[in-house]
Each structure stands twice: as C-alpha cells, then as structure tokens.
Design an enzyme around this catalytic site. Structure first.
Site, PDB file in Angstrom:
ATOM      1  N   HIS A   1       0.814  -1.241  -0.032  1.00 42.78           N
ATOM      2  CA  HIS A   1       0.136  -0.102  -0.076  1.00 42.78           C
ATOM      3  C   HIS A   1       0.746   1.274  -0.030  1.00 42.78           C
ATOM      4  O   HIS A   1       0.585   2.194  -0.865  1.00 42.78           O
ATOM      5  CB  HIS A   1      -0.945  -0.177   1.321  1.00 42.78           C
ATOM      6  CG  HIS A   1      -1.910   0.710   1.126  1.00 42.78           C
ATOM      7  ND1 HIS A   1      -2.970   1.172   0.289  1.00 42.78           N
ATOM      8  CD2 HIS A   1      -2.099   2.112   2.065  1.00 42.78           C
ATOM      9  CE1 HIS A   1      -3.820   2.015   0.704  1.00 42.78           C
ATOM     10  NE2 HIS A   1      -3.144   2.775   1.596  1.00 42.78           N
ATOM     11  N   PHE A   2       1.765   1.397   0.828  1.00 46.11           N
ATOM     12  CA  PHE A   2       2.671   2.776   1.054  1.00 46.11           C
ATOM     13  C   PHE A   2       3.782   2.348   0.304  1.00 46.11           C
ATOM     14  O   PHE A   2       5.012   2.195   0.867  1.00 46.11           O
ATOM     15  CB  PHE A   2       2.711   2.933   2.566  1.00 46.11           C
ATOM     16  CG  PHE A   2       1.789   3.481   3.154  1.00 46.11           C
ATOM     17  CD1 PHE A   2       1.073   4.762   2.884  1.00 46.11           C
ATOM     18  CD2 PHE A   2       1.196   2.765   4.292  1.00 46.11           C
ATOM     19  CE1 PHE A   2       0.138   5.435   3.151  1.00 46.11           C
ATOM     20  CE2 PHE A   2      -0.080   3.491   4.766  1.00 46.11           C
ATOM     21  CZ  PHE A   2      -0.641   4.591   4.262  1.00 46.11           C
TER      22      PHE A   2
END
Length: 298
Positions: free
Chosen positions: A273-274
């Site tokens: 995600h990041f």
C-alpha cells in the site's frame, strides 16, 4: 587518480500553517517559488509525512506542496460533531489553500484518499491539472475488492453496528498491516511510520473522524464516471506507479486507467500500500523522469 567530488545542496523543507475555513492546515513546502508545482495528496491513515523522503528529490526544480487534511498529521482536528469530515470539504479546503499560495496550475500525486480529493479538485478546475501521478489511488469499481465489503455494509445502512465493526481499522495492528502487507523486505520500512500514525489516530475523538471519513467514501463512488470523463476529455499526462500486492487498493484498480488514459505509463511494483516506504529508489527516478518530460517541458 583522484576524482572530483560533486555535491548537491540539500533541499530545505519548510513546515507551515495556513488558516482555511477557520481551521489551521499544516503543509510541507519545498523548491523554487516559480517552479512547476507538484501537489502531493496523502492517504489514510497518514499525512504529508508520507512524502518526507520524496520531496527533497524533487525540490531542486519543482515547487512541491504537501498538505495535511483536517484530522490528519499536524492540521487541526475539530470535533466531528462540529466539523463536517467529507471528501468534498477536503477538496474545497485544498483548493482554498492553493489559492492562498497563489497556485493556479499543478501536477498531482494522488494516493489512497488523495485520489478522490485530487479528482474532485480536478472536476472543479480541470484546466489547472498539468499531470497525474497515481499511486494506489482508485477511480474504478474494479478496484473495490473484498477488503471493502464490510465498509460497503456500513455504507448501505450507516448503522452503529456496522460502524463499530470498522473500529479495528484505527488500531495499531491495522496501521502496521498497511505498511508491511505485501512488502518483500519489511526491514526497508521504518517502524516510525506506524508509531507516528498511530499516535495521531489515538488522539481523543480521532476514531470518530476516521469512521466519518470511511462512511463518506461512499460519495466518491458515484463520481467515478465523472473522474473517468475528466481523464478521457483532458488526457492529462499520467504516470501510474502501483504497489501490486496492496490488499486495500489492489492491482485490479490500476489497469482500468488505461481504458481512459491510453498513453499513461503503468509500472506495477512488487510492494504494498505505502509503496514509497520501500520502493523510493525505484519510484523516484520514474517520477522525476516523468515530471521532467511531461510536466516541466510543457
């Protein structure tokens, strides 16, 4: 044989506040005042903190601006009973902040919540968008997979039961999960990330702010066709750098962009995600090359 040492002056990041709609909004800013603007729009549950390592890599040539939305980072967090936490309001407040800063044209880096904030801004001022960098930011129904099922249940009835069932999303385990899920080498991701984010999530009243935002996310989905129309009609230069192992906004949400933006450059990264936290070394050259070719040269 001695080789000359080349040095580059370090980039200064300024940390500033502006009053917008009666709320103190924090933003990070770097780069020349007359440089092409790159607006960095963060996701949940983080803040402009997520761009702290990218900004120095762009700030020699670009004016980079990264705001914190109300309720996030260093911005004020009014009680949710007295302040309407919605994506529409965030877009309006970012728009007002840019007005205060004299910014009338910008490329946007959109991630997670930053995508609907940025795309709502684009609908308001389509002529101002000089380019898009999309990183795990959804604009298509295909991108809302199984992770979103309990959130959709909350959207359907707005019940206290379904709201309470989402409280796990603001726990430390969930915050850490968002940073390390899908990451091949978690040692590349600093634990400072989830410690920092969780400290802010744990502020009194912040749980309700986050649950209000999760409920309001439902208002973005009916706008997807308008976002897509913006892509088709304006054809902004677009770079897609997507963590393909993301559980929240999976790879299925990346490919549909090419239907409406056939010239977009798509890079699927082996991360979650990041993506900036462990793939900055891959992403920064792609972003810099894209901006130099597609934004600064226009």
């Amino acid at each position: 044989m001695n080789r000359p040492i080349t040095s580059h002056a370090p980039i200064t990041i300024h940390h500033r506040f502006a009053t917008v709609d009666g709320v103190e909004m924090f933003y990070r800013e770097a780069g020349p005042a007359d440089g092409p603007v790159v607006l960095l729009l963060h996701g949940f549950p983080t803040s402009s903190h997520m761009f702290r390592n990218l900004m120095p890599l762009l700030g020699d040539r670009y004016r980079v601006i990264a705001p914190d939305y109300p309720g996030y980072g260093q911005s004020d967090a009014p009680d949710h009973t007295a302040f309407s936490y919605t994506f529409a309001r965030y877009a309006d407040m970012v728009d007002a902040l840019l007005g205060q800063l004299g910014v009338t044209r910008y490329a946007m880096y959109v991630m997670d919540y930053g995508a609907p904030v940025g795309y709502r801004l684009a609908l308001k001022h389509p002529e101002r968008v000089s380019g898009l960098i999309v990183q795990n930011g959804n604009a298509y129904e295909e991108g809302l997979r199984a992770f979103w099922d309990p959130i959709k249940a909350y959207w359907a009835d707005g019940s206290a039961e379904h709201r309470d069932a989402l409280s796990w999303l603001v726990t430390l385990d969930a915050t850490r999960f968002q940073y390390v899920d899908g990451v091949r080498d978690p040692s590349r991701v600093s634990p400072d990330n989830w410690v920092h984010d969780q400290a802010l999530l744990d502020r009194p009243g912040n749980r309700d702010i986050q649950l209000d935002m999760l409920y309001d996310y439902r208002t973005n989905v009916p706008l997807y066709p308008q976002f897509q129309q913006f892509f088709r009609e304006r054809q902004p230069p677009t770079l897609i750098v997507w963590g393909k192992n993301d559980t929240i906004f999976p790879e299925e949400g990346a490919h549909p962009y090419l239907r409406d933006l056939p010239a977009a450059e798509l890079h699927l990264l082996d991360t979650g995600h990041f993506a900036l936290e462990d793939k900055l070394d891959e992403m920064a050259p792609l972003i810099r090359d894209f901006l130099d070719r597609a934004v600064a040269a226009r």
